[in-house]
Design a protein around this motif. Structure first.
Motif, PDB file in Angstrom:
ATOM      1  N   THR A 139       0.853  -1.192   0.000  1.00 39.67           N
ATOM      2  CA  THR A 139       0.000   0.000   0.000  1.00 39.67           C
ATOM      3  C   THR A 139       0.888   1.240   0.000  1.00 39.67           C
ATOM      4  O   THR A 139       1.840   1.343   0.781  1.00 39.67           O
ATOM      5  CB  THR A 139      -0.923   0.010   1.229  1.00 39.67           C
ATOM      6  OG1 THR A 139      -1.700  -1.195   1.234  1.00 39.67           O
ATOM      7  CG2 THR A 139      -1.842   1.221   1.216  1.00 39.67           C
ATOM      8  N   ARG A 140       0.557   2.185  -0.873  1.00 43.27           N
ATOM      9  CA  ARG A 140       1.396   3.379  -1.040  1.00 43.27           C
ATOM     10  C   ARG A 140       0.722   4.580  -0.366  1.00 43.27           C
ATOM     11  O   ARG A 140      -0.437   4.895  -0.640  1.00 43.27           O
ATOM     12  CB  ARG A 140       1.648   3.650  -2.526  1.00 43.27           C
ATOM     13  CG  ARG A 140       2.505   2.541  -3.167  1.00 43.27           C
ATOM     14  CD  ARG A 140       2.512   2.604  -4.690  1.00 43.27           C
ATOM     15  NE  ARG A 140       3.134   3.824  -5.192  1.00 43.27           N
ATOM     16  CZ  ARG A 140       4.447   4.011  -5.302  1.00 43.27           C
ATOM     17  NH1 ARG A 140       5.292   3.063  -4.896  1.00 43.27           N
ATOM     18  NH2 ARG A 140       4.936   5.134  -5.801  1.00 43.27           N
ATOM     19  N   ILE A 141       1.495   5.226   0.505  1.00 42.72           N
ATOM     20  CA  ILE A 141       0.989   6.354   1.292  1.00 42.72           C
ATOM     21  C   ILE A 141       1.706   7.624   0.844  1.00 42.72           C
ATOM     22  O   ILE A 141       2.926   7.767   1.013  1.00 42.72           O
ATOM     23  CB  ILE A 141       1.219   6.121   2.795  1.00 42.72           C
ATOM     24  CG1 ILE A 141       0.576   4.800   3.229  1.00 42.72           C
ATOM     25  CG2 ILE A 141       0.688   7.298   3.610  1.00 42.72           C
ATOM     26  CD1 ILE A 141       1.069   4.305   4.568  1.00 42.72           C
ATOM     27  N   GLY A 142       0.963   8.545   0.274  1.00 45.03           N
ATOM     28  CA  GLY A 142       1.534   9.826  -0.116  1.00 45.03           C
ATOM     29  C   GLY A 142       1.618  10.761   1.086  1.00 45.03           C
ATOM     30  O   GLY A 142       0.655  10.902   1.837  1.00 45.03           O
ATOM     31  N   VAL A 143       2.776  11.370   1.259  1.00 35.66           N
ATOM     32  CA  VAL A 143       3.010  12.256   2.403  1.00 35.66           C
ATOM     33  C   VAL A 143       3.365  13.646   1.908  1.00 35.66           C
ATOM     34  O   VAL A 143       4.303  13.813   1.114  1.00 35.66           O
ATOM     35  CB  VAL A 143       4.155  11.736   3.300  1.00 35.66           C
ATOM     36  CG1 VAL A 143       4.331  12.653   4.512  1.00 35.66           C
ATOM     37  CG2 VAL A 143       3.907  10.295   3.731  1.00 35.66           C
ATOM     38  N   THR A 144       2.613  14.620   2.347  1.00 30.71           N
ATOM     39  CA  THR A 144       2.989  16.013   2.135  1.00 30.71           C
ATOM     40  C   THR A 144       3.081  16.678   3.496  1.00 30.71           C
ATOM     41  O   THR A 144       2.610  16.142   4.507  1.00 30.71           O
ATOM     42  CB  THR A 144       1.993  16.743   1.226  1.00 30.71           C
ATOM     43  OG1 THR A 144       2.472  18.078   0.978  1.00 30.71           O
ATOM     44  CG2 THR A 144       0.616  16.808   1.863  1.00 30.71           C
ATOM     45  N   ALA A 145       3.721  17.834   3.540  1.00 29.42           N
ATOM     46  CA  ALA A 145       3.895  18.549   4.813  1.00 29.42           C
ATOM     47  C   ALA A 145       3.980  20.039   4.532  1.00 29.42           C
ATOM     48  O   ALA A 145       4.520  20.460   3.493  1.00 29.42           O
ATOM     49  CB  ALA A 145       5.154  18.066   5.535  1.00 29.42           C
ATOM     50  N   LEU A 146       3.454  20.820   5.450  1.00 27.64           N
ATOM     51  CA  LEU A 146       3.399  22.269   5.276  1.00 27.64           C
ATOM     52  C   LEU A 146       3.826  22.954   6.564  1.00 27.64           C
ATOM     53  O   LEU A 146       3.478  22.500   7.656  1.00 27.64           O
ATOM     54  CB  LEU A 146       1.979  22.696   4.916  1.00 27.64           C
ATOM     55  CG  LEU A 146       1.393  22.044   3.661  1.00 27.64           C
ATOM     56  CD1 LEU A 146      -0.111  22.262   3.604  1.00 27.64           C
ATOM     57  CD2 LEU A 146       2.064  22.589   2.409  1.00 27.64           C
ATOM     58  N   THR A 147       4.559  24.049   6.428  1.00 22.83           N
ATOM     59  CA  THR A 147       4.996  24.787   7.604  1.00 22.83           C
ATOM     60  C   THR A 147       4.409  26.188   7.603  1.00 22.83           C
ATOM     61  O   THR A 147       4.026  26.716   6.551  1.00 22.83           O
ATOM     62  CB  THR A 147       6.541  24.839   7.676  1.00 22.83           C
ATOM     63  OG1 THR A 147       6.947  25.188   9.000  1.00 22.83           O
ATOM     64  CG2 THR A 147       7.134  25.834   6.678  1.00 22.83           C
ATOM     65  N   ALA A 148       4.319  26.774   8.780  1.00 22.35           N
ATOM     66  CA  ALA A 148       3.655  28.064   8.954  1.00 22.35           C
ATOM     67  C   ALA A 148       4.328  29.157   8.119  1.00 22.35           C
ATOM     68  O   ALA A 148       5.558  29.207   8.005  1.00 22.35           O
ATOM     69  CB  ALA A 148       3.643  28.457  10.430  1.00 22.35           C
ATOM     70  N   GLU A 149       3.512  30.048   7.584  1.00 25.00           N
ATOM     71  CA  GLU A 149       3.986  31.058   6.637  1.00 25.00           C
ATOM     72  C   GLU A 149       4.493  32.316   7.342  1.00 25.00           C
ATOM     73  O   GLU A 149       3.868  33.380   7.283  1.00 25.00           O
ATOM     74  CB  GLU A 149       2.870  31.401   5.658  1.00 25.00           C
ATOM     75  CG  GLU A 149       2.435  30.227   4.794  1.00 25.00           C
ATOM     76  CD  GLU A 149       1.200  30.547   3.964  1.00 25.00           C
ATOM     77  OE1 GLU A 149       1.035  31.723   3.569  1.00 25.00           O
ATOM     78  OE2 GLU A 149       0.395  29.633   3.729  1.00 25.00           O
ATOM     79  N   PHE A 150       5.656  32.191   7.998  1.00 25.49           N
ATOM     80  CA  PHE A 150       6.312  33.369   8.569  1.00 25.49           C
ATOM     81  C   PHE A 150       7.140  34.024   7.458  1.00 25.49           C
ATOM     82  O   PHE A 150       8.375  34.003   7.473  1.00 25.49           O
ATOM     83  CB  PHE A 150       7.183  32.965   9.759  1.00 25.49           C
ATOM     84  CG  PHE A 150       6.402  32.604  10.997  1.00 25.49           C
ATOM     85  CD1 PHE A 150       6.251  33.522  12.025  1.00 25.49           C
ATOM     86  CD2 PHE A 150       5.800  31.373  11.133  1.00 25.49           C
ATOM     87  CE1 PHE A 150       5.525  33.206  13.172  1.00 25.49           C
ATOM     88  CE2 PHE A 150       5.076  31.036  12.269  1.00 25.49           C
ATOM     89  CZ  PHE A 150       4.939  31.965  13.283  1.00 25.49           C
ATOM     90  N   THR A 151       6.413  34.586   6.508  1.00 27.65           N
ATOM     91  CA  THR A 151       7.009  34.991   5.232  1.00 27.65           C
ATOM     92  C   THR A 151       8.165  35.963   5.392  1.00 27.65           C
ATOM     93  O   THR A 151       9.251  35.760   4.820  1.00 27.65           O
ATOM     94  CB  THR A 151       5.922  35.618   4.340  1.00 27.65           C
ATOM     95  OG1 THR A 151       4.817  34.714   4.240  1.00 27.65           O
ATOM     96  CG2 THR A 151       6.460  35.902   2.957  1.00 27.65           C
ATOM     97  N   LEU A 152       7.974  37.031   6.154  1.00 21.51           N
ATOM     98  CA  LEU A 152       9.000  38.049   6.294  1.00 21.51           C
ATOM     99  C   LEU A 152      10.249  37.490   6.964  1.00 21.51           C
ATOM    100  O   LEU A 152      11.374  37.780   6.550  1.00 21.51           O
ATOM    101  CB  LEU A 152       8.447  39.229   7.107  1.00 21.51           C
ATOM    102  CG  LEU A 152       9.408  40.398   7.333  1.00 21.51           C
ATOM    103  CD1 LEU A 152       9.877  40.986   6.006  1.00 21.51           C
ATOM    104  CD2 LEU A 152       8.735  41.491   8.175  1.00 21.51           C
ATOM    105  N   PHE A 153      10.059  36.667   7.987  1.00 20.47           N
ATOM    106  CA  PHE A 153      11.195  36.109   8.703  1.00 20.47           C
ATOM    107  C   PHE A 153      12.000  35.168   7.804  1.00 20.47           C
ATOM    108  O   PHE A 153      13.234  35.196   7.792  1.00 20.47           O
ATOM    109  CB  PHE A 153      10.721  35.367   9.952  1.00 20.47           C
ATOM    110  CG  PHE A 153      10.124  36.265  10.995  1.00 20.47           C
ATOM    111  CD1 PHE A 153      10.934  36.943  11.890  1.00 20.47           C
ATOM    112  CD2 PHE A 153       8.758  36.448  11.074  1.00 20.47           C
ATOM    113  CE1 PHE A 153      10.395  37.776  12.846  1.00 20.47           C
ATOM    114  CE2 PHE A 153       8.201  37.277  12.030  1.00 20.47           C
ATOM    115  CZ  PHE A 153       9.020  37.951  12.925  1.00 20.47           C
TER     116      PHE A 153
END
Length: 454
Positions: A131-145
């Motif tokens: 069984t194939r599990i797709g993994v994505t991940a996202l981090t908080a958008e502290f854009t200026l920093f």
């Protein structure tokens, strides 16, 4: 045939290692159990594993944390803002060089839009039954920093939209490791029904049995290692569909105590301390901390801050100092003990009238005893607000002993934690410059080195 797939997850450890031996024991033992039962399991960290206020993390610049994750046999991690914006570009790029797991971040790229060599935007995990599990991940958008540090953090959902399309073609299950916070996780579940489990972090939320939103199961394990999350998927191998999803949490206080937990914690402190024994600068006299009054230490730091920022004056809280500045040889350990905060300096440009208003607001009698948590602050109480090189007498504002016109522009050096609007709402919208990657302790060290007397 029904396949059971296990996911163990931690998040927002923030270098609170008190229960790490129990976490290590749980996730490694369970992984062995599942292998023996013919089941697949994966261990995930959803970011903010490091916190440079801990001497072990500071001394190793987070690489010690990576070693702990390696030994606990983690499979995939993502980054939180503590990995992303409390390390320099070079330090973050080198943080995971020895990682024995995959680092997935779907919305972080170089300024030229190249994908950093140390991360993957997505990955695919495969169970023992294929069984194939797709993994994505996202981090908080502290854009200026991120921009200040030489990274580009892109809109999370825009990145996710493309990734979901790609993963649907290749996988049977999709999970997202989200360091965005509970509210955006709920929005994600509504907008992206193809995500089967969203492992959440950033807002420290606890979901004891998960939360179903649209087609997604939200799972979250609080903060500081108080809990380890365990989510399971039952997958019909013949029909290629999920038949059941569930989530629960293990309270680490209730797990069996591991041998030599205290020795483990002391060992981490020793490692970090040994790395920071080098002399930073020489100081002719002891400068004691004083939380509720101006002091020689606050004057010393005020001069350091205004000099570094090339500012006219400075504003900071006396509770910033957690210990005295010793006389003689001052080590990096001494400075870290005094200023453990992951706080950056900042310059705000404001008018004389605006600075007068800030001065009057700083006289709030309830603030000094306020127990402050978060915003990068790692102390106990706010302490007196120090107004270095500016004051108000009658109706007149004085900066460096000179009267300032209400319309005149002044450069005020302060701490980044005061720019988020909690104490000084006007700061949020005023022109400002953040200085990164330097922490306030780096500012003090630089000043000490330039002004030391041998």
């Amino acid at each position: 045939m029904i396949e059971t797939i296990h996911f163990y997850h931690t998040n927002y450890l923030h270098s609170h290692f008190q229960h790490w031996p129990r976490i290590h024991e749980l996730v490694t033992t369970r992984k062995k159990w599942h292998v023996e039962e013919g089941e697949s399991s994966f261990t995930l960290d959803i970011g903010d594993h490091i916190d440079r206020s801990h001497i072990f993390t500071e001394g190793t610049l987070g690489k010690g944390n990576i070693d702990l994750l390696n030994k606990a046999k983690y499979d995939v991690v993502t980054i939180g803002n503590n990995e992303g914006i409390t390390l320099s570009h070079k330090e973050l790029a080198e943080l995971y060089l020895q990682a024995q797991f995959e680092v997935v971040v779907g919305n972080l790229i170089e300024p030229n839009e190249d994908i950093p060599s140390w991360l993957l935007p997505t990955t695919i995990l495969t169970t023992i039954h294929g069984t194939r599990i797709g993994v994505t991940a996202l981090t908080a958008e502290f854009t200026l920093f991120y921009k200040q540090l030489g990274w580009q953090v892109t809109p999370a959902f825009k990145a996710l939209e493309k990734q979901i399309v790609d993963l649907k073609k290749q996988t049977d299950i999709i999970i997202c490791m989200s360091h965005l916070g509970i509210h955006l996780d709920e929005d994600m579940a509504e907008q992206f029904p193809d995500i089967d489990i969203i492992f959440g972090a950033h807002t420290h939320h606890i979901l004891h049995e998960g939360k179903e939103v649209n087609n997604s199961l939200l799972a979250a394990a609080g903060k500081y290692g108080h809990y380890v999350g365990h989510a399971t998927i039952e997958f019909d191998l013949h029909d290629k569909k999920i038949v059941k999803k569930q989530a629960l949490l293990y309270d680490t206080n209730e797990l069996k105590e591991c041998p030599q937990e205290e020795e483990f914690l002391n060992g981490l402190v020793t490692i970090g301390t040994d790395q920071l024994k080098k002399t930073a600068f020489h100081q002719p006299q002891l400068l004691p901390k004083e939380w509720f009054n101006d002091s020689a230490l606050s004057t010393f730091f005020g001069e350091a801050l205004t000099t570094f920022c090339q500012a006219d004056c400075a504003l900071f809280n006396a509770g910033l100092f957690l210990s005295d500045l010793p006389a003689g040889s001052v080590t990096h350990f001494d400075v870290h003990k005094m200023l453990p905060h992951p706080i950056n300096p900042c310059v705000i440009e404001l008018t004389g009238q605006e600075l007068t208003d800030i001065y009057l607001l700083s006289l709030n009698e309830s603030w000094p005893n306020l127990e402050l948590k978060g915003l990068g602050f790692r102390g106990a109480v706010m302490g007196k607000m120090i107004t270095h090189q500016f004051t108000v007498v009658g109706k007149s504002l004085f900066v460096q002993n000179k009267i300032i016109d209400p319309k005149q522009t002044v450069r005020l050096a302060t701490l980044d934690m005061f720019t988020f609007g909690y104490f000084y709402p006007t700061f949020k919208d005023l022109p400002k410059t953040y200085y990164m990657p330097e922490f306030v302790r780096d500012v003090l060290i630089e000043y000490g080195q330039k002004h030391q007397l041998f």
